[in-house]
Design an enzyme around this catalytic site. Structure first.
Site, mmCIF file in Angstrom:
data_model
loop_
_atom_site.group_PDB
_atom_site.id
_atom_site.type_symbol
_atom_site.label_atom_id
_atom_site.label_comp_id
_atom_site.label_asym_id
_atom_site.label_seq_id
_atom_site.Cartn_x
_atom_site.Cartn_y
_atom_site.Cartn_z
ATOM 1 N NE ARG A 39 -4.214 -1.575 0.097
ATOM 2 C CZ ARG A 39 -4.335 -2.614 -0.717
ATOM 3 N NH1 ARG A 39 -3.373 -2.896 -1.579
ATOM 4 N NH2 ARG A 39 -5.409 -3.370 -0.698
ATOM 5 C CG HIS A 78 -2.997 -1.071 -6.998
ATOM 6 N ND1 HIS A 78 -3.385 -0.414 -5.863
ATOM 7 C CD2 HIS A 78 -3.085 -2.392 -6.689
ATOM 8 C CE1 HIS A 78 -3.707 -1.275 -4.916
ATOM 9 N NE2 HIS A 78 -3.534 -2.500 -5.398
HETATM 10 P P1 NDP Z 1 -1.463 -11.814 4.934
HETATM 11 O O1 NDP Z 1 -2.420 -11.332 5.959
HETATM 12 O O2 NDP Z 1 -1.510 -13.228 4.510
HETATM 13 O O3 NDP Z 1 0.032 -11.524 5.443
HETATM 14 C C1 NDP Z 1 0.393 -10.388 6.153
HETATM 15 C C2 NDP Z 1 1.794 -10.581 6.718
HETATM 16 O O4 NDP Z 1 2.218 -9.358 7.323
HETATM 17 C C3 NDP Z 1 1.852 -11.655 7.818
HETATM 18 O O5 NDP Z 1 3.041 -12.389 7.719
HETATM 19 C C4 NDP Z 1 1.852 -10.818 9.109
HETATM 20 O O6 NDP Z 1 2.502 -11.445 10.188
HETATM 21 C C5 NDP Z 1 2.666 -9.624 8.652
HETATM 22 N N1 NDP Z 1 2.407 -8.465 9.523
HETATM 23 C C6 NDP Z 1 1.237 -7.829 9.756
HETATM 24 N N2 NDP Z 1 1.413 -6.829 10.641
HETATM 25 C C7 NDP Z 1 2.727 -6.848 10.989
HETATM 26 C C8 NDP Z 1 3.517 -6.077 11.872
HETATM 27 N N3 NDP Z 1 3.002 -5.078 12.611
HETATM 28 N N4 NDP Z 1 4.833 -6.383 11.983
HETATM 29 C C9 NDP Z 1 5.362 -7.396 11.265
HETATM 30 N N5 NDP Z 1 4.667 -8.174 10.406
HETATM 31 C C10 NDP Z 1 3.360 -7.897 10.276
HETATM 32 O O7 NDP Z 1 -1.630 -10.840 3.676
HETATM 33 P P2 NDP Z 1 -1.325 -11.149 2.140
HETATM 34 O O8 NDP Z 1 0.031 -11.733 2.046
HETATM 35 O O9 NDP Z 1 -2.455 -11.866 1.515
HETATM 36 O O10 NDP Z 1 -1.349 -9.658 1.534
HETATM 37 C C11 NDP Z 1 -0.472 -8.663 2.013
HETATM 38 C C12 NDP Z 1 -0.858 -7.298 1.472
HETATM 39 O O11 NDP Z 1 -0.527 -7.201 0.088
HETATM 40 C C13 NDP Z 1 -2.350 -6.962 1.495
HETATM 41 O O12 NDP Z 1 -2.766 -6.550 2.773
HETATM 42 C C14 NDP Z 1 -2.467 -5.867 0.472
HETATM 43 O O13 NDP Z 1 -2.296 -4.597 1.071
HETATM 44 C C15 NDP Z 1 -1.279 -6.124 -0.468
HETATM 45 N N6 NDP Z 1 -1.732 -6.524 -1.810
HETATM 46 C C16 NDP Z 1 -1.386 -5.741 -2.886
HETATM 47 C C17 NDP Z 1 -1.766 -6.094 -4.157
HETATM 48 C C18 NDP Z 1 -1.346 -5.284 -5.335
HETATM 49 O O14 NDP Z 1 -1.821 -5.531 -6.446
HETATM 50 N N7 NDP Z 1 -0.438 -4.344 -5.187
HETATM 51 C C19 NDP Z 1 -2.564 -7.300 -4.404
HETATM 52 C C20 NDP Z 1 -2.853 -8.057 -3.219
HETATM 53 C C21 NDP Z 1 -2.460 -7.666 -1.980
HETATM 54 P P3 NDP Z 1 1.906 -12.797 10.847
HETATM 55 O O15 NDP Z 1 2.132 -13.868 9.803
HETATM 56 O O16 NDP Z 1 2.707 -12.991 12.051
HETATM 57 O O17 NDP Z 1 0.444 -12.524 11.085
HETATM 58 C C1 OXD Z 2 -5.638 -6.272 -2.998
HETATM 59 C C2 OXD Z 2 -5.187 -5.355 -4.044
HETATM 60 O O1 OXD Z 2 -5.542 -5.944 -1.816
HETATM 61 O O2 OXD Z 2 -5.489 -5.624 -5.219
HETATM 62 O O3 OXD Z 2 -6.084 -7.384 -3.339
HETATM 63 O O4 OXD Z 2 -4.515 -4.368 -3.749
#
Ligand code: NDP
Ligand code: OXD
Length: 306
Positions: free
Chosen positions: A221, A269
């Site tokens: 993001r 994006h």
């Molecule tokens: P998940 O919820 O599966 O993974 C999130 C990860 O971040 C986990 O490992 C979590 O730790 C870690 N995390 C969260 N908060 C913290 C913190 N405070 N400190 C350290 N680690 C933290 O999400 P996804 O992998 O499915 O997606 C991640 C992000 O990617 C989405 O939220 C979205 O914003 C972005 N995205 C962007 C897209 C694009 O097209 N640009 C498309 C899809 C997603 P833990 O495992 O310990 O919970």
């Molecule tokens: C998502 C994205 O969060 O597309 O899936 O950014």
């Protein structure tokens, strides 16, 4: 069963058709103000009015992985909020990030410029060991990305909230190990959810801890990154470049300095797009499971913020 569809910026017809096929017997309609109460909702960036009117909704299925925009709204206390869990996004994300890392490491932009200038020239091969990649967020997408990078023999480190074990990845966890993670990283990949804890996480103080000649890949993001701090670190040459897919304001405003910065590559994006068929299959499966009282993955914890 009644399903309402409220996805801003998404053409509804193919989604409605897909959901009706996947859930025969369900009444699937596009939400409009005053519509009767539904059991489940398929949403992307709905207005607050949607939840105000659908106060009895049981399942809220977000057609993306990130729920930061959704969680800004007041949602019915009893609704289960469910995000997309991969649904074809992790392979796309791995492609994007591996491409960005390799393009930077192998200096393909430099070769492109040389070739365009009619120059047949070689660059000295770089030492892979000098380009450790650090992946912030080792969830569904980050874990797949980190694993994919190990296939190219890059040293890979990762950071998450809770401790993880991933083959070939040196894992750090929690706030206390964040600085160690940053100083073990030269190419930083951001795959964190946007939460109050992670907003502005890539700022002067943290990015300065990356190894000299660092590179930033932001695919999560825009609000994770402090734009002016990135520009300052590029100007001072502490950072060599960045590839950015997400921005604080999207589309990126025409006057934003990122457009003019040659060390920054921009994509709109698009690193991991929502794939309709995979997403419909996943959501339909989860609706069936929830209604049968089974547990599902991908339920959002509103307190944690992801
Ligand atoms: P998940 O919820 O599966 O993974 C999130 C990860 O971040 C986990 O490992 C979590 O730790 C870690 N995390 C969260 N908060 C913290 C913190 N405070 N400190 C350290 N680690 C933290 O999400 P996804 O992998 O499915 O997606 C991640 C992000 O990617 C989405 O939220 C979205 O914003 C972005 N995205 C962007 C897209 C694009 O097209 N640009 C498309 C899809 C997603 P833990 O495992 O310990 O919970
Ligand atoms: C998502 C994205 O969060 O597309 O899936 O950014």
């Amino acid at each position: 069963m009644k399903i309402t569809f409220c996805c801003t910026g998404t053409k509804p017809e193919p989604w409605l058709a897909g959901l009706r096929t996947a859930l025969p017997g369900a009444e699937v309609t596009v939400w409009e103000s005053g519509a009767p109460a539904a059991d489940h909702a398929v949403v992307w960036a709905p207005p607050q009015q949607f939840f105000d009117e659908q106060a009895g909704i049981r399942g809220v299925f977000n057609i993306g992985a990130g729920v930061d925009a959704l969680l800004k709204l007041q949602m019915p206390a009893n609704a289960t909020v469910v995000r997309l869990d991969d649904a074809g996004m992790s392979a796309q994300m791995a492609e994007y990030v591996c491409h960005a890392v390799i393009r930077h490491f192998r200096e393909f932009d430099g070769y492109d410029a040389d070739i365009k200038a009619g120059k047949w020239s070689y660059r000295k091969p770089r030492e892979r060991a000098e380009f450790p990649v650090g992946v912030m967020g080792l969830g569904v997408l980050g874990a797949r990305v980190a694993q994919s990078l190990t296939q190219f023999d890059f040293p890979v480190v990762g950071w998450s909230r809770s401790p993880k074990e991933l083959p070939g990845v040196r894992c750090f966890a929690g706030a206390t190990q964040f600085n160690d993670f940053l100083s073990a990283t030269r190419i930083l990949v951001n795959l964190l959810p946007l939460t109050p804890e992670t907003r502005d996480i890539m700022r002067l103080e943290t990015l300065s801890r990356l190894q000299s000649g660092g590179y930033v890949i932001n695919v999560a993001r825009g609000a994770h990154l402090v734009d002016d701090d990135l520009l300052a670190l590029l100007a001072s040459d502490h950072l060599a470049g960045a590839m950015l897919d997400v921005f604080r304001t999207e589309p990126l405003p025409a006057e934003h300095p990122f457009w003019q910065e040659p060390k920054i590559s921009i994509t709109p994006h698009t690193s991991a797009r929502t794939l309709r068929d995979e997403s419909i299959a996943q959501i339909a499966g989860k609706i069936r499971a929830l209604d049968a009282g089974q547990t599902i993955v991908g339920i959002v914890d509103p307190v944690r913020g992801y």
